[in-house]
Write a protein that holds these residues in place. Structure first.
Motif, PDB file in Angstrom:
ATOM      1  N   GLY A  13      26.925 -69.421 -52.040  1.00 48.54           N
ATOM      2  CA  GLY A  13      28.211 -69.428 -52.732  1.00 48.54           C
ATOM      3  C   GLY A  13      28.242 -68.706 -54.059  1.00 48.54           C
ATOM      4  N   GLY A  15      28.690 -65.350 -54.296  1.00 46.97           N
ATOM      5  CA  GLY A  15      29.469 -64.123 -54.203  1.00 46.97           C
ATOM      6  C   GLY A  15      28.781 -62.959 -53.517  1.00 46.97           C
ATOM      7  N   THR A  17      28.615 -62.304 -50.233  1.00 47.35           N
ATOM      8  CA  THR A  17      29.445 -61.768 -49.146  1.00 47.35           C
ATOM      9  C   THR A  17      30.733 -61.153 -49.694  1.00 47.35           C
ATOM     10  OG1 THR A  17      28.520 -63.451 -47.723  1.00 47.35           O
ATOM     11  CG2 THR A  17      30.495 -62.355 -46.929  1.00 47.35           C
ATOM     12  N   ASP A  40      23.548 -62.182 -42.192  1.00 47.56           N
ATOM     13  CA  ASP A  40      23.611 -63.623 -42.417  1.00 47.56           C
ATOM     14  C   ASP A  40      24.144 -64.282 -41.141  1.00 47.56           C
ATOM     15  OD1 ASP A  40      24.131 -66.216 -43.158  1.00 47.56           O
ATOM     16  OD2 ASP A  40      25.263 -65.705 -44.960  1.00 47.56           O
ATOM     17  N   SER A 219      39.118 -65.305 -52.308  1.00 51.42           N
ATOM     18  CA  SER A 219      38.926 -66.309 -51.253  1.00 51.42           C
ATOM     19  C   SER A 219      39.849 -66.036 -50.072  1.00 51.42           C
ATOM     20  CB  SER A 219      39.112 -67.738 -51.761  1.00 51.42           C
ATOM     21  OG  SER A 219      39.689 -67.780 -53.008  1.00 51.42           O
ATOM     22  N   MET A 222      38.341 -63.421 -47.923  1.00 48.53           N
ATOM     23  CA  MET A 222      37.190 -63.890 -47.161  1.00 48.53           C
ATOM     24  C   MET A 222      37.595 -64.766 -45.974  1.00 48.53           C
ATOM     25  SD  MET A 222      35.050 -62.321 -48.816  1.00 48.53           S
ATOM     26  CE  MET A 222      33.667 -62.803 -47.822  1.00 48.53           C
TER      27      MET A 222
HETATM   28  N1  LIG Z   1      35.843 -63.600 -57.849  1.00 43.84           N
HETATM   29  C1  LIG Z   1      36.107 -64.662 -57.065  1.00 43.84           C
HETATM   30  N2  LIG Z   1      37.228 -65.403 -57.280  1.00 43.84           N
HETATM   31  C2  LIG Z   1      37.487 -66.482 -56.513  1.00 43.84           C
HETATM   32  N3  LIG Z   1      36.741 -66.880 -55.492  1.00 43.84           N
HETATM   33  C3  LIG Z   1      35.615 -66.183 -55.223  1.00 43.84           C
HETATM   34  C4  LIG Z   1      35.239 -65.045 -55.996  1.00 43.84           C
HETATM   35  N4  LIG Z   1      34.073 -64.558 -55.486  1.00 43.84           N
HETATM   36  C5  LIG Z   1      33.753 -65.364 -54.462  1.00 43.84           C
HETATM   37  N5  LIG Z   1      34.663 -66.335 -54.292  1.00 43.84           N
HETATM   38  C6  LIG Z   1      34.654 -67.418 -53.305  1.00 43.84           C
HETATM   39  O1  LIG Z   1      33.492 -68.191 -53.525  1.00 43.84           O
HETATM   40  C7  LIG Z   1      32.939 -68.620 -52.306  1.00 43.84           C
HETATM   41  C8  LIG Z   1      31.518 -68.115 -52.193  1.00 43.84           C
HETATM   42  O2  LIG Z   1      31.513 -66.699 -52.148  1.00 43.84           O
HETATM   43  P1  LIG Z   1      30.617 -65.934 -51.073  1.00 43.84           P
HETATM   44  O3  LIG Z   1      30.854 -66.456 -49.713  1.00 43.84           O
HETATM   45  O4  LIG Z   1      30.808 -64.488 -51.304  1.00 43.84           O
HETATM   46  O5  LIG Z   1      29.179 -66.395 -51.570  1.00 43.84           O
HETATM   47  P2  LIG Z   1      27.771 -66.130 -50.850  1.00 43.84           P
HETATM   48  O6  LIG Z   1      26.775 -65.962 -51.931  1.00 43.84           O
HETATM   49  O7  LIG Z   1      27.887 -65.056 -49.863  1.00 43.84           O
HETATM   50  O8  LIG Z   1      27.538 -67.527 -50.105  1.00 43.84           O
HETATM   51  P3  LIG Z   1      26.441 -67.798 -48.939  1.00 43.84           P
HETATM   52  O9  LIG Z   1      25.141 -67.774 -49.633  1.00 43.84           O
HETATM   53  O10 LIG Z   1      26.799 -69.132 -48.376  1.00 43.84           O
HETATM   54  O11 LIG Z   1      26.562 -66.705 -47.948  1.00 43.84           O
HETATM   55  C9  LIG Z   1      33.841 -68.083 -51.206  1.00 43.84           C
HETATM   56  O12 LIG Z   1      34.748 -69.072 -50.837  1.00 43.84           O
HETATM   57  C10 LIG Z   1      34.550 -66.921 -51.876  1.00 43.84           C
HETATM   58  O13 LIG Z   1      35.805 -66.710 -51.307  1.00 43.84           O
END
Ligand SMILES: Nc1ncnc2c1ncn2[C@@H]1O[C@H](COP(=O)(O)OP(=O)(O)OP(=O)(O)O)[C@@H](O)[C@H]1O
Ligand SMILES: [Mg+2]
Length: 255
Positions: A13, A15, A17, A40, A219, A222
């Protein structure tokens, strides 16, 4: 020949992805040919780009040598992608022994001449999948949340990346840390940025100046949107930040 970039952090979580999706779109809008590899088993990058994993082959099929990488490429709503689904989670169990860290690099060799950039989204772990992503890459980027806690994991990611670099990929560039879900008016975000600055200096890697502001568009992108966010919301704060982040990466000579 494509530059291969992976986004790495064992914390979930943070960011990875969302940033893979957005940075790919920004590079496409700069006129580059971009391929994404979803590495992933959660398959969120594939989903966010509207890719199909039921009828089409995935990166797992490529690793198994059931299909060549170029035939697993799909045109998605954002950029070309080799998608992933839950089967990718079998890799750790099915592939063991020496050479398994290079699988992704070997598979991507034939498609690298077709693109300017290949971006790899990695899972929240520092196991075989992330090792493959780092070994296949020219550049790694480390996203972190602007909440303080997520910085704790960065020392561990950095150590792992360094170990892999020394053993398998000496020319790897650690492009730096960047902060996402940044709230410019909140003290916690500002403090986190200051701490990240100290941490980056200690690790001798860049902290990118550009922070990605929190925005619901991300979000939405995504989950329900499945569209190119630069087309969809070019004036959105987080989208503008991703455009600026990519510009900064070019200015610093990292991209
Ligand atoms: N700039 C942002 N503003 C608001 N929400 C965000 C932002 N960046 C990411 N998110 C949200 O935060 C959550 C986590 O982001 P993301 O899925 O990219 O993380 P991740 O590192 O890929 O997680 P994982 O390790 O589980 O794959 C998602 O719900 C995404 O929509
Ligand atoms: Mg992810």
């Amino acid at each position: 020949m494509a530059k291969v970039i992976s986004l790495i952090n064992q914390k979930g979580g943070v960011g990875k992805t969302a940033s893979t999706n957005a940075i790919s779109a920004c590079l496409k809008h700069k006129g580059f040919k971009v391929l994404c590899v979803d590495f992933d088993p959660q398959g969120y990058l594939s989903f966010s780009m509207g890719a199909d994993t039921r009828e089409h082959s995935t990166i797992y099929d490529v690793l198994k040598h059931n299909i060549k990488a170029r035939y697993a490429i799909q045109k998605s709503n954002v950029v070309d992608i080799i998608p992933a689904d839950a089967l990718l989670g079998n890799v750790e169990r099915e592939f063991t022994g020496p050479g398994t860290e290079h699988m992704l690099r070997d598979c991507l060799k034939t498609v690298a001449p077709l693109y300017d950039y290949i971006l790899i989204d990695s899972p929240p772990e520092l196991g075989l999948l992330s090792a493959n992503a780092v070994i296949a890459s020219d550049i790694v980027l480390i996203p972190g949340l602007s909440d303080g806690y997520s910085l704790q994991g960065i020392i561990q990611v950095h150590e792992t990346i360094l170990r892999i670099k020394q053993a398998f990929n000496p020319t790897l560039v650690i492009g730096g840390i960047f902060l996402v879900r940044y709230y410019p008016r909140e003290a916690l975000s500002k403090t986190t940025k200051e701490t990240a600055q100290l941490l980056a200096a200690h690790l001798n890697i860049p902290l990118l100046d550009t922070t990605i502001r929190h925005s619901n568009i991300i979000s939405k992108a995504m989950t329900t949107l499945q569209k190119d966010i630069v087309d969809y919301a070019p004036k959105n704060n987080a989208v503008l930040d991703y455009v600026a982040l990519v510009d900064e990466l070019f200015e610093r000579g990292i991209f």
